[in-house]
Design a protein around this motif. Structure first.
Motif, PDB file in Angstrom:
ATOM      1  N   GLN A   1      -5.097   6.389  -2.252  1.00 45.78           N
ATOM      2  CA  GLN A   1      -5.604   7.895  -2.582  1.00 45.78           C
ATOM      3  C   GLN A   1      -4.851   8.859  -2.460  1.00 45.78           C
ATOM      4  OE1 GLN A   1      -9.602   8.748  -1.056  1.00 45.78           O
ATOM      5  NE2 GLN A   1     -10.077   9.999  -2.858  1.00 45.78           N
ATOM      6  N   ALA A   2      -4.155   9.328  -3.654  1.00 48.33           N
ATOM      7  CA  ALA A   2      -3.219  10.464  -3.574  1.00 48.33           C
ATOM      8  C   ALA A   2      -4.147  11.961  -3.446  1.00 48.33           C
ATOM      9  CB  ALA A   2      -2.386  10.671  -4.746  1.00 48.33           C
ATOM     10  N   PRO A   3      -3.514  12.851  -3.227  1.00 47.25           N
ATOM     11  CA  PRO A   3      -4.220  14.276  -3.186  1.00 47.25           C
ATOM     12  C   PRO A   3      -4.824  14.528  -4.277  1.00 47.25           C
ATOM     13  CG  PRO A   3      -1.977  14.256  -1.999  1.00 47.25           C
ATOM     14  CD  PRO A   3      -2.188  12.914  -2.770  1.00 47.25           C
ATOM     15  N   GLY A   4      -6.092  14.742  -4.414  1.00 44.98           N
ATOM     16  CA  GLY A   4      -6.669  15.161  -5.780  1.00 44.98           C
ATOM     17  C   GLY A   4      -6.978  14.153  -6.636  1.00 44.98           C
ATOM     18  N   LYS A   5      -6.941  12.980  -6.110  1.00 45.34           N
ATOM     19  CA  LYS A   5      -6.984  11.804  -7.260  1.00 45.34           C
ATOM     20  C   LYS A   5      -8.111  10.876  -6.468  1.00 45.34           C
ATOM     21  CE  LYS A   5      -2.761  11.624  -9.531  1.00 45.34           C
ATOM     22  NZ  LYS A   5      -1.730  10.844 -10.104  1.00 45.34           N
ATOM     23  N   GLU A   6      -8.566   9.955  -7.339  1.00 45.12           N
ATOM     24  CA  GLU A   6      -9.641   8.979  -6.782  1.00 45.12           C
ATOM     25  C   GLU A   6      -9.038   7.928  -6.230  1.00 45.12           C
ATOM     26  OE1 GLU A   6     -13.299   9.731 -10.131  1.00 45.12           O
ATOM     27  OE2 GLU A   6     -12.245   7.680 -10.265  1.00 45.12           O
ATOM     28  N   ARG A   7      -9.598   7.293  -5.363  1.00 45.81           N
ATOM     29  CA  ARG A   7      -9.201   5.962  -4.573  1.00 45.81           C
ATOM     30  C   ARG A   7      -8.982   4.948  -5.626  1.00 45.81           C
ATOM     31  NH1 ARG A   7     -11.658   4.693   1.106  1.00 45.81           N
ATOM     32  NH2 ARG A   7     -11.086   6.910   1.180  1.00 45.81           N
TER      33      ARG A   7
ATOM     34  N   ASP B   1       5.574   8.373  -6.796  1.00 48.99           N
ATOM     35  CA  ASP B   1       4.213   8.268  -6.990  1.00 48.99           C
ATOM     36  C   ASP B   1       3.342   7.183  -6.264  1.00 48.99           C
ATOM     37  OD1 ASP B   1       4.745   6.379 -10.235  1.00 48.99           O
ATOM     38  OD2 ASP B   1       5.173   5.849  -8.122  1.00 48.99           O
ATOM     39  N   ALA B   2       4.055   6.532  -5.217  1.00 53.96           N
ATOM     40  CA  ALA B   2       3.421   5.890  -4.386  1.00 53.96           C
ATOM     41  C   ALA B   2       2.768   6.640  -3.198  1.00 53.96           C
ATOM     42  CB  ALA B   2       4.202   4.841  -3.791  1.00 53.96           C
TER      43      ALA B   2
ATOM     44  N   VAL C   1       1.332   7.268   3.628  1.00 52.26           N
ATOM     45  CA  VAL C   1       2.766   6.850   3.120  1.00 52.26           C
ATOM     46  C   VAL C   1       3.281   8.084   2.150  1.00 52.26           C
ATOM     47  CG1 VAL C   1       3.842   5.535   1.438  1.00 52.26           C
ATOM     48  CG2 VAL C   1       2.245   4.516   3.020  1.00 52.26           C
ATOM     49  N   THR C   2       4.644   8.499   2.543  1.00 52.35           N
ATOM     50  CA  THR C   2       5.078   9.495   1.455  1.00 52.35           C
ATOM     51  C   THR C   2       6.615   9.256   1.298  1.00 52.35           C
ATOM     52  OG1 THR C   2       3.724  11.431   2.858  1.00 52.35           O
ATOM     53  CG2 THR C   2       5.605  11.939   1.751  1.00 52.35           C
ATOM     54  N   VAL C   3       6.552   9.337  -0.021  1.00 54.95           N
ATOM     55  CA  VAL C   3       7.667   8.902  -0.618  1.00 54.95           C
ATOM     56  C   VAL C   3       8.692  10.059  -1.297  1.00 54.95           C
ATOM     57  CG1 VAL C   3       8.951   7.314  -2.194  1.00 54.95           C
ATOM     58  CG2 VAL C   3       7.088   6.655  -1.138  1.00 54.95           C
ATOM     59  N   SER C   4       9.638  10.639  -0.761  1.00 56.02           N
ATOM     60  CA  SER C   4      10.299  11.614  -1.132  1.00 56.02           C
ATOM     61  C   SER C   4      11.405  11.216  -2.084  1.00 56.02           C
ATOM     62  CB  SER C   4      11.180  12.306   0.051  1.00 56.02           C
ATOM     63  OG  SER C   4      12.134  11.490   0.607  1.00 56.02           O
ATOM     64  N   SER C   5      11.819  12.285  -3.075  1.00 60.16           N
ATOM     65  CA  SER C   5      12.693  11.826  -4.371  1.00 60.16           C
ATOM     66  C   SER C   5      14.231  12.179  -3.959  1.00 60.16           C
ATOM     67  CB  SER C   5      12.242  12.366  -5.453  1.00 60.16           C
ATOM     68  OG  SER C   5      12.097  13.754  -5.223  1.00 60.16           O
TER      69      SER C   5
END
Length: 123
Positions: free
Chosen positions: A39-45, A89-90, A119-123
């Motif tokens: 589940q990303a911020p502001g999005k559904e699971r 986007d992960a 999980v945080t993926v930086s660009s």
């Protein structure tokens, strides 16, 4: 009391890999199909991947096919998600799930949830 405890999340750069683990207790692990959702911020699971009770069947969300691999060790009551070639986007909270369903594993068919790992993926 059933507990699903995720670990292995963190901050990584795009292209890196992470391996998530989910340790289960309080249930007969081999009776359940297991899954990963995110589940990303502001999005559904959303569904990411599932594995059947024996580990002989797996399936994935189209966007992670070929990069993510789900596996399980019934002797250790643990399910894993190997994530390679991570993209920004992960970025999400990843949740472990236990279900009696396999091919119809969805948010609505999950019996038990873990609390999630970031999980945080930086660009």
């Amino acid at each position: 009391q059933v507990q699903l405890v995720e670990s292995g999340g963190g901050l990584v750069q795009a292209g890196d890999s992470l391996r998530l683990s989910c340790a289960a207790s309080g249930l007969t692990f081999s009776y359940y199909s297991m899954g990963w959702f995110r589940q990303a911020p502001g999005k559904e699971r959303e569904f990411v991947s599932a594995i059947n009770w024996s580990g002989g069947g797996t399936y994935y969300q189209d966007s992670v096919k070929g990069r993510f691999t789900i596996s399980r060790d019934n002797a250790k009551n643990t399910v894993y998600l190997q994530m390679n070639s991570l993209k920004p986007d992960a970025t999400a909270v990843y949740y472990c799930a236990a279900s009696y369903q396999f091919r119809t594993l969805a948010v609505s068919t999950v019996q038990y949830w873990g609390r999630g790992t970031q999980v945080t993926v930086s660009s």
